[in-house]
Design a protein around this motif. Sequence first.
Motif, short mmCIF file in Angstrom:
data_model
loop_
_atom_site.label_atom_id
_atom_site.label_comp_id
_atom_site.label_asym_id
_atom_site.label_seq_id
_atom_site.Cartn_x
_atom_site.Cartn_y
_atom_site.Cartn_z
N ILE A 180 0.86 -1.18 0.00
CA ILE A 180 0.00 0.00 0.00
C ILE A 180 0.90 1.23 0.00
O ILE A 180 1.67 1.45 0.94
CB ILE A 180 -0.93 -0.01 1.23
N ALA A 181 0.81 2.03 -1.05
CA ALA A 181 1.68 3.19 -1.19
C ALA A 181 1.02 4.46 -0.69
O ALA A 181 1.69 5.35 -0.15
CB ALA A 181 2.09 3.36 -2.65
N ARG A 182 -0.30 4.58 -0.88
CA ARG A 182 -0.99 5.81 -0.45
C ARG A 182 -2.46 5.51 -0.25
O ARG A 182 -3.07 4.80 -1.05
CB ARG A 182 -0.82 6.91 -1.50
N VAL A 183 -3.03 6.07 0.81
CA VAL A 183 -4.46 5.93 1.08
C VAL A 183 -5.03 7.31 1.36
O VAL A 183 -4.51 8.05 2.20
CB VAL A 183 -4.73 5.00 2.29
N ARG A 184 -6.11 7.63 0.66
CA ARG A 184 -6.80 8.91 0.89
C ARG A 184 -8.26 8.62 1.24
O ARG A 184 -9.07 8.36 0.35
CB ARG A 184 -6.74 9.80 -0.34
N PRO A 185 -8.63 8.65 2.51
CA PRO A 185 -10.03 8.45 2.87
C PRO A 185 -10.80 9.78 2.83
O PRO A 185 -10.51 10.70 3.61
CB PRO A 185 -9.96 7.90 4.29
N LEU A 186 -11.74 9.91 1.93
CA LEU A 186 -12.59 11.10 1.85
C LEU A 186 -13.84 10.81 2.66
O LEU A 186 -14.68 9.99 2.27
CB LEU A 186 -12.93 11.41 0.40
N LEU A 258 -14.92 8.05 17.40
CA LEU A 258 -13.93 7.73 16.37
C LEU A 258 -14.14 6.30 15.92
O LEU A 258 -14.41 5.41 16.73
CB LEU A 258 -12.51 7.93 16.90
N TYR A 259 -13.99 6.08 14.63
CA TYR A 259 -14.21 4.77 14.04
C TYR A 259 -12.91 4.25 13.45
O TYR A 259 -12.18 4.99 12.77
CB TYR A 259 -15.26 4.85 12.93
N ASP A 260 -12.63 2.96 13.67
CA ASP A 260 -11.45 2.34 13.08
C ASP A 260 -11.71 2.04 11.61
O ASP A 260 -12.68 1.36 11.26
CB ASP A 260 -11.10 1.03 13.81
N LEU A 261 -10.85 2.57 10.77
CA LEU A 261 -10.89 2.29 9.34
C LEU A 261 -9.70 1.39 9.02
O LEU A 261 -8.56 1.79 9.23
CB LEU A 261 -10.83 3.58 8.52
N GLY A 262 -9.97 0.19 8.53
CA GLY A 262 -8.91 -0.76 8.22
C GLY A 262 -8.93 -1.14 6.75
O GLY A 262 -9.99 -1.32 6.16
N ARG A 277 -6.32 3.55 10.39
CA ARG A 277 -6.42 4.88 10.97
C ARG A 277 -7.76 4.98 11.69
O ARG A 277 -8.67 4.19 11.46
CB ARG A 277 -6.35 5.99 9.90
N ARG A 278 -7.88 6.00 12.54
CA ARG A 278 -9.17 6.34 13.12
C ARG A 278 -9.74 7.55 12.38
O ARG A 278 -9.01 8.51 12.11
CB ARG A 278 -9.06 6.64 14.61
N ILE A 279 -11.01 7.50 12.07
CA ILE A 279 -11.65 8.60 11.38
C ILE A 279 -12.85 9.06 12.19
O ILE A 279 -13.30 8.38 13.12
CB ILE A 279 -12.09 8.21 9.95
N GLY A 280 -13.39 10.20 11.83
CA GLY A 280 -14.60 10.72 12.46
C GLY A 280 -15.49 11.31 11.39
O GLY A 280 -15.02 11.88 10.40
N PHE A 281 -16.78 11.15 11.55
CA PHE A 281 -17.74 11.67 10.59
C PHE A 281 -18.19 13.06 11.03
O PHE A 281 -18.73 13.24 12.12
CB PHE A 281 -18.94 10.73 10.47
N MET A 400 -5.03 13.91 6.34
CA MET A 400 -6.45 14.04 6.03
C MET A 400 -7.36 13.04 6.74
O MET A 400 -8.56 13.32 6.88
CB MET A 400 -6.68 13.99 4.52
N PRO A 401 -6.90 11.89 7.25
CA PRO A 401 -7.83 11.05 8.01
C PRO A 401 -8.32 11.66 9.31
O PRO A 401 -9.34 11.23 9.85
CB PRO A 401 -7.01 9.78 8.30
#
Length: 802
Positions: A180-186, A258-262, A277-281, A400-401
């Motif tokens: 995995i080189a790059r992850v962008r969670p929008l 916070l939600y775990d994004l895997g 990462r952990r994200i939030g809505f 950005m996460p």
Amino acid sequence: MKDVTQLTEGWSLRHEGALLPARVPGCVHTDLLAAQLIPDPFIGRNETEVAWVGRRAWSYVTDLSHDSAHERTDLVFDGLDTAAEITLAGEVLGTTRNMHRGYRFDVTGRTGTLEVGFASAYDEAAAVRDLTGERPNVYPEPFQYIRKMASSFGWDWGPTVVTAGMWRPVRLEHWSTARIARVRPLVTVAQDGTGRVEVRLRVERTERGAGRRLVARARVAGTRAEAEVPFDGEEAVLRLEVPGARLWWPRGYGEQPLYDLGLTLLDETGALDTWHRRIGFRTVELDRSADEHGTGCTFVVNGVRIFARGVNWIPDDVLPSRVTPERYRTRLTQAAGANVDLVRIWGGGIYEDDAFYDVCDELGLMVWQDFPFACAAYPEEQPLRGEVEAEARDNVVRLMPHPSLVLWNGNNENLWGFRDWEWEPALAGDSWGEGYYLGLLPRIVAELDPTRPYTAGSPWSGSWDHHPNDTRHGTHHSWEVWNRQDYAEYRASVPRFVAEFGWQAPPAMATLRRALPGEDLAPDSPGMLHHQKAEDGNGKLDRGVARHFALPGNDFDRWHYLTQVVQARAVAAGIEHWRANWPVCAGTVVWQLNDCWPVSSWAAIDGDGRLKPLYHELRRVYADRLLTLQPETGGLVLAVVNQSAERWRAAVALRRLEADGALADETVLDVVAEPRSVVRLAVPAGLVPAERSSKEFLVADADGLRAVHFPVPDKEFAYPEPRFDVRLEPVPGQGDRVDVVVTAQTLVRDLLLQADRLGPEASADCGLRTLLPGEEARIRVGGCGRVDVDAVRTALFSVDVV
């Protein structure tokens, strides 16, 4: 599955033909300090004794050996400070010239002596300046020619300690087929409350993995999505939905779920790599609509308009590799404890470690992130332009996460500087950074992180149609007051958003004693002057005191106390006025929360981590509910500020009192302040002290909150000589804590217990307190050991007859 080997041990620093033990992450200064080869630059005037370190080249070495069955091994540097050449077994792997980026080198099957050689930052800056030409700068150091923490080169609150080294982790990553080189969670929220995550994934493949089928799987809140990476491609998009997602809120507005994004990358053999990462809505926008007052600047989170209660953050240590996750948590918890809800990461520092943003996510502290440009004209030619784009892309994707991140800001004061600091004629058409702030950076943010707002700079009015620091448009920096005026002048205008303002004071006495051992302290003693970096800083401190008090001559203790009183009062005056003018003014960001060394500065927390009176005053004026008495052109105004989510019905007791405490007049006003609102009421004429009266003052009390108004400066008021009783009460079950109970016999204004005078580890739970005759203050002190009343009295100060 990918394997990782941390390269933290076995490094050495070359120095004078010898090899010194080195710590990674770390820097040359920390290694020389550990070897006792340089004095502590924070003590006395040692800063000048270590200046040579930043002007030399340095080299780190280790033996690199690895044995892996994986197809590929990468050597990964998360942070190199700054201009470096990396060699392995005598062969150059690559060169770097940016502290703010990470680097990766293929070392598959290669072993031998690994050497990281750092050029002097001064030499690198000079080489770039020769290529780009000279540019204006507010400080006599070349920080705009090198992508390095600008404040390494000194600032008006910081020392010149120019670092070099591997300041962030180094590791080997062993992997096969693909990684995995790059992850962008929008992350967005639909109108029906559904949380949406669009995961944009990029992979890197080995030669053998080029034709293999890859699958990416993502999971968040129990929801799974799956997508295939095309055989001939490296990118995929995964979309997930979370019905009824709980919203992340800034502190004081709701909770911070916070939600775990895997994410897992697989081929037919199984898992190849993972990412978490952990994200939030939440939704966030910056409302910059035009209105009858000009151009607004209001944060709107989840549809709720917010008055931002902010602080500016500088690097917490001039040697940033020493800042640990625990230290971040301590300092940010202190910020939250002062009722702060926004932290602006200032543009002369760094993109902080993920640990910083993790804590902000948890505490509900909104983060305003400057790109690292400050107070200078920055060339836009190569090699800088490519470095700026690369670092921006790296850090936008990395950060950005985090739901706490609410704003990207192009620079600090450079648009203002171009207009007002005589840069334009000096530049004569040369580039100065405008292309970054109005072109490159907004394009990168729009491409990579379209879920967040971007602004070109601070201050910035939104376009060149208005002055960059126009109070009526966008963000404003208020420095004329500290530089030239009395703090009462904060009340002369209502900016739309005050992104910088502040007032100086020295650090705590225990901090001074540690930093200046053996010195006979005076405002102009050698060490005090060395630890005062602002231009005419002591002159401005003295003038600020003299407008309200008689200067105390050779009484350093009283000078120290009065400068801290004026700092707290000044910042409070600005915040109270601007909060009272919500929603026209939509935020204040105090300069500054923290320090990077022991120094006289604008900070609320000094360089040793001790709380100045300003900190406690911030806690008061940033509380959800605030009473304030505002002298305005039309008369004295009572403002009842309610930033909470609940209606506030307050019985406000107004009392006009004589200096000796005698009651002259009183009334009670029944005030109802709706949630997130301000109620402004004219103080009844009979309650307003006579103009220029030296014997009357006004007190407003409601629900444990107090505001006071004195119609003349302290030096003109007929204060009685303060008299108060002191007793000590141990706190049951807490042997290191004691309650100091002060009972006033007279008016006691701005009573302060400087707990660190009782012991360097001692601290008090409150700052300045104004007591009326017969009132009692209970001050809890911890860490002081056994003390008696006489010792406590020596640590108590108040405003008296002057």
